[in-house]
Design a protein around this motif. Structure first.
Motif, mmCIF file in Angstrom:
data_model
loop_
_atom_site.group_PDB
_atom_site.id
_atom_site.type_symbol
_atom_site.label_atom_id
_atom_site.label_comp_id
_atom_site.label_asym_id
_atom_site.label_seq_id
_atom_site.Cartn_x
_atom_site.Cartn_y
_atom_site.Cartn_z
ATOM 1 N N GLU A 1 44.455 46.874 37.068
ATOM 2 C CA GLU A 1 45.643 46.202 37.597
ATOM 3 C C GLU A 1 45.430 45.715 39.025
ATOM 4 O O GLU A 1 46.358 45.697 39.823
ATOM 5 C CB GLU A 1 46.852 47.151 37.537
ATOM 6 N N GLY A 2 44.212 45.358 39.362
ATOM 7 C CA GLY A 2 43.932 44.777 40.671
ATOM 8 C C GLY A 2 42.944 45.557 41.500
ATOM 9 O O GLY A 2 42.296 44.992 42.395
ATOM 10 N N ALA A 3 42.802 46.867 41.240
ATOM 11 C CA ALA A 3 41.925 47.693 42.071
ATOM 12 C C ALA A 3 40.451 47.351 41.868
ATOM 13 O O ALA A 3 39.603 47.797 42.661
ATOM 14 C CB ALA A 3 42.162 49.178 41.782
ATOM 15 N N TRP A 4 40.140 46.558 40.843
ATOM 16 C CA TRP A 4 38.749 46.178 40.612
ATOM 17 C C TRP A 4 38.248 45.199 41.680
ATOM 18 O O TRP A 4 37.034 45.089 41.894
ATOM 19 C CB TRP A 4 38.585 45.543 39.221
ATOM 20 N N VAL A 5 39.162 44.492 42.334
ATOM 21 C CA VAL A 5 38.767 43.462 43.300
ATOM 22 C C VAL A 5 37.968 44.033 44.469
ATOM 23 O O VAL A 5 36.857 43.567 44.756
ATOM 24 C CB VAL A 5 39.990 42.672 43.794
ATOM 25 N N PRO A 6 38.486 45.056 45.204
ATOM 26 C CA PRO A 6 37.669 45.584 46.322
ATOM 27 C C PRO A 6 36.373 46.223 45.847
ATOM 28 O O PRO A 6 35.366 46.182 46.568
ATOM 29 C CB PRO A 6 38.593 46.613 46.986
ATOM 30 N N ILE A 7 36.368 46.799 44.622
ATOM 31 C CA ILE A 7 35.131 47.388 44.103
ATOM 32 C C ILE A 7 34.102 46.296 43.853
ATOM 33 O O ILE A 7 32.919 46.434 44.202
ATOM 34 C CB ILE A 7 35.422 48.179 42.811
ATOM 35 N N ALA A 8 34.552 45.180 43.258
ATOM 36 C CA ALA A 8 33.636 44.059 43.010
ATOM 37 C C ALA A 8 33.116 43.472 44.315
ATOM 38 O O ALA A 8 31.914 43.201 44.461
ATOM 39 C CB ALA A 8 34.343 42.989 42.179
ATOM 40 N N LEU A 9 34.018 43.285 45.292
ATOM 41 C CA LEU A 9 33.594 42.737 46.583
ATOM 42 C C LEU A 9 32.628 43.681 47.286
ATOM 43 O O LEU A 9 31.615 43.247 47.857
ATOM 44 C CB LEU A 9 34.818 42.491 47.468
ATOM 45 N N ALA A 10 32.937 44.979 47.248
ATOM 46 C CA ALA A 10 32.061 45.961 47.902
ATOM 47 C C ALA A 10 30.691 45.989 47.230
ATOM 48 O O ALA A 10 29.658 46.107 47.908
ATOM 49 C CB ALA A 10 32.697 47.348 47.856
ATOM 50 N N PHE A 11 30.665 45.868 45.895
ATOM 51 C CA PHE A 11 29.390 45.872 45.181
ATOM 52 C C PHE A 11 28.552 44.663 45.577
ATOM 53 O O PHE A 11 27.344 44.791 45.842
ATOM 54 C CB PHE A 11 29.641 45.861 43.668
#
Length: 794
Positions: free
Chosen positions: A481-491
């Motif tokens: 529900e949106g929390a994947w965005v910072p994980i993707a950017l950080a990766f």
């Protein structure tokens, strides 16, 4: 993250500050540090009540959320940052890399490959004043374990990179959620159909304007930042007081921790998931530490404790008081901020909110530029173009590539999500991850840098880490529900940083393994067909000792080099700033008559590199000062040439007023050149070099030469050899400087693993081809540059 060093007298701050200075800094910090934190009331309640929990007639949910907000604001920004973390400054600087830099110095786990023992003698290297004599046995064991095991050092680096990448991710998410939440107040003034077509375009237009503004710098409007944030804080606190007294004067009872227990008992899983929205009340808290270098500890503490903290508490209490008397929600938005604003002042509040959101977003964007610059300086990010937007305010920078990347990502998040719920989920995970990294690094700082008990560090880690882990789990559960965005950017950013760091390290190891013997260099001469030509040759290398292989490659293909040859290394050291008095390390390579020098220019990770002309002048002056002040017994003989580590610390010409200074003047007529001669050679007691010039007509009017003159102090006395050497340096400077730059092609060795081949041959090669060259080489005339290509098999 504005840098106000240029406008604040005496910055960096002295230990004893007047109250007038402290209060002035506290006032300015409101606009720079607290813009993001101050706008959090716009979206906290709406994010907390977004489908996870319902607003019932008992008010247990509203009171529970208020209790969580109060204690989260009290424990995290106030107790953790104001009273503990702010003390862990790196010579006045703060942030994730400041903590990592402290650990690098105290445990000798530096990620920079070309560190030297001489760097440990820098004044800022040991300025924290900690005496390591009272280190406990467990602390010493932890330090030795960290120094011995490379894998632990890599884990520490990865941890710092994750925190840094989440800050960059916050630079994408904070502008999106702040501006979108501010603009969402338009919903109360128009129909739902109209609002759907206005909200997203209006937010995107403001974001595009905000990022386009970065090119011009913010110093022209920076004086407005503090008044905007103060106006906003006064506004929300006044509305909060009005709502408390008008709707529910007893709302203060919800500050009791008992309501947190009741809230979780009633809502259970829904209440736990709503913590992901509640934690947004502390978004921007990390800026208190990250922006420490621009202000002082006391000013940041005063601004938060006496202005920001009470204003936010009153604002949240006021919203809770209003909601406690309004249970029928006409639309999903009715739980938000603007519904609690009296209708008569709603439009002015909307305008102030948008301005405050822009100020808060501006601070995080500038902070992202700053942290990218730090990463690049410490060898963890590809070189990018850094533009200084202000000649007066030190540290105002703009990075075009990063700016437009942030803008595109920010617009993508805004258009893709279109609601504060998913934006809040994404922003919350980024915020709490940075705090977890800070807590982990701080626990190591407590032991290794402060030399406190290991049990105290464990207590700190357990207490604050458990609170942050609770919020982290609530945010992580909303991955889809949106929390994947910072994980993707950080990766993505972590991969870029680690690949660049790994490739740079392997390239340096190749340089070290393939450096040329100094005896080989000394053997070069006329008998081998080698010619020394006029001028100064600057050979850029990452090596701090030995002769780079790229030079032997150059001489093999072009059997000539300059009469004065300088092996120049421009490197970063793990301190925020290097004093100009300690800028250069200068030494000889081989015997004196060869005129071969090594010059190492040292910069901190927050230092600004000078423009090329000033740097060239400082470089030549540092060599001249080294020649003047060199003692005969320090001259390297032929037998010591393999150990050319006798370096002298030399300051820049502007900082060393008692050293050699250089004057350069261009001739008005291109038909004249100057023949510099040395006078008073026959007087052994002469203590200064006096240069006269004889104007001669020449048949080559195309060439223009500069008049170069060294101004030498009267004492100490200079011997004849030193005078001759200075004369040769002057003549070489007049003839011009040539920059010999390496153009490397890095490839993995045969037999390397598939992963290494992918990282080096594809990843690092792509980043190298698309990154900038060395900063000092950007504006060098092409006629003065020689590029030498070479393949590195790592």
């Amino acid at each position: 993250m504005m840098d106000l060093q240029g406008v604040i007298p005496g910055s960096p701050m002295k230990k004893k500050e007047s109250w007038k200075t402290v209060l002035s800094l506290a006032y300015q910090s409101l606009g720079v540090v607290y813009g993001d934190l101050s706008t959090s009331p716009l979206y906290v309640y709406k994010s907390a009540f977004a489908e996870d929990i319902q607003h019932s007639d008992t008010n247990e949910e509203v009171y529970g959320v208020l209790s969580f907000v109060f204690w989260t604001l009290t424990l995290m920004p106030l107790v953790k940052y104001v009273f503990i973390v702010l003390r862990a400054d790196d010579n006045g600087e703060g942030g994730t890399f400041a903590l990592y830099s402290l650990l690098c110095r105290h445990a000798r786990v530096c990620s920079l490959p070309n560190c030297q023992l001489a760097d440990e003698e820098l004044s800022e290297y040991k300025k924290d004043g900690i005496v390591p004599d009272n280190r406990s046995f467990l602390g010493s064991s932890l330090k030795s374990t960290l120094e011995k095991h490379k894998i632990l050092q890599r884990v520490l680096l990865v941890l710092a990179l994750i925190g840094t990448c989440m800050v960059i991710g916050d630079g994408v998410l904070t502008p999106a959620i702040s501006v979108f939440s501010a603009v969402s107040g338009l919903e109360l003034s128009m129909s739902k159909e109209q609002h759907r077509y206005v909200e997203v375009p209006a937010a995107c237009a403001i974001l595009i304007f905000l990022f386009a503004l970065q090119h011009y710098g913010t110093h022209r409007v920076g004086f407005l930042f503090a008044p905007v944030v103060i106006t906003w804080l006064l506004c929300i606190s006044a509305i909060g007081v009005y709502n408390i007294f008008y709707w529910n004067p007893h709302v203060y009872q919800a500050l009791s921790p008992y309501y947190m227990y009741k809230f979780l008992k009633k809502t259970q899983k829904g209440g736990w998931m709503s913590l992901g929205g509640i934690l947004l009340c502390i978004t921007g808290s990390e800026a208190m530490f990250a922006d420490l270098g621009h202000f002082s500890q006391l000013s940041i503490k005063i601004a938060f404790t006496f202005v920001v903290y009470p204003s936010l508490i009153l604002a949240y209490m006021g919203q809770a008081a209003y909601l406690s008397k309004h249970h029928i929600l006409e639309t999903d938005y009715r739980i938000g901020f603007y519904v609690s604003v009296p209708e008569k002042i709603r439009w002015p509040v909307l305008v102030i909110a948008i301005l405050a959101a822009v100020v808060g977003s501006q601070a995080i964007i500038t902070g992202t530029f700053s942290i990218i610059k730090q990463c690049s300086a410490l060898g963890c990010f590809p070189r990018v173009k850094i533009i200084h937007t202000s000649s007066k305010i030190h540290g105002q920078i703009y990075i075009p590539e990063i700016n437009w990347t942030l803008m595109l990502l920010c617009l993508a998040v805004t258009i893709g999500f279109r609601d504060t719920k998913r934006m809040g989920n994404a922003s919350g995970l980024a915020v709490i991850t940075v705090m977890l990294v800070t807590t982990s690094l701080m626990s190591l700082v407590i032991v290794l840098c402060w030399h406190k008990s290991v049990f105290l560090a464990i207590l700190f880690l357990f207490f604050f880490g458990s609170i942050e882990a609770l919020y982290f789990s609530a945010s992580l559960i909303k991955f889809l529900e949106g929390a994947w965005v910072p994980i993707a950017l950080a990766f993505i950013f972590s991969a870029i940083m680690y690949i660049w760091h790994y490739g740079t390290l392997k390239k340096y190891e190749f340089d070290v393994q393939n450096k040329v013997s100094i005896n080989w260099l000394l053997a070069l001469g006329p008998t081998l067909g080698i010619v020394r030509v006029q001028g100064i040759g600057l050979i850029h290398t990452e090596l701090v000792s030995g002769i780079p292989a790229i030079f032997s490659h150059f001489v093999t293909n072009l059997p000539a080099f300059h009469q004065v040859l300088v092996f120049l290394c421009i490197k970063s050291v793990p301190v925020p700033h290097v004093s100009p008095m300690e800028r250069f390390l200068v030494g000889r390579v081989g015997p004196k008559e060869k005129r071969l020098y090594r010059c190492i220019a040292r910069y901190g990770y927050r230092d600004i590199h000078k423009d090329d002309l000033e740097f060239e002048k400082d470089l030549v002056c540092s060599i001249a000062e080294f020649i003047r002040s060199e003692r005969p017994e320090c001259i390297i003989g032929v037998e010591d040439v393999e150990n050319d580590e006798k370096m002298t610390v030399i300051g820049t010409s502007s900082s060393n007023l008692e050293g050699v200074r250089m004057c350069e003047d261009g001739e008005e007529s291109s038909e004249m050149v100057e023949d510099i001669k040395m006078c008073k050679d026959d007087d052994p007691d002469s203590s200064e070099i006096v240069c006269t010039s004889e104007l001669m007509e020449t048949k080559s009017p195309e060439r223009l030469r500069k008049r170069v003159r060294f101004v030498v102090p009267e004492t100490p006395l200079i011997d004849r050899d030193a005078k001759e050497e200075l004369q040769e340096l002057m003549e070489a400077r007049e003839a011009g400087m040539a920059f010999i730059l390496g153009h490397s092609y890095v490839r993995a060795k045969k037999g390397s693993s598939l992963m290494k081949r992918v990282v080096i041959n594809l990843g690092y090669d792509f980043l190298r081809r698309n990154s900038r060259g060395p900063t000092y080489a950007l504006s060098i005339p092409h006629a003065s540059t020689l590029e030498v290509g070479m393949v590195y098999l790592v």
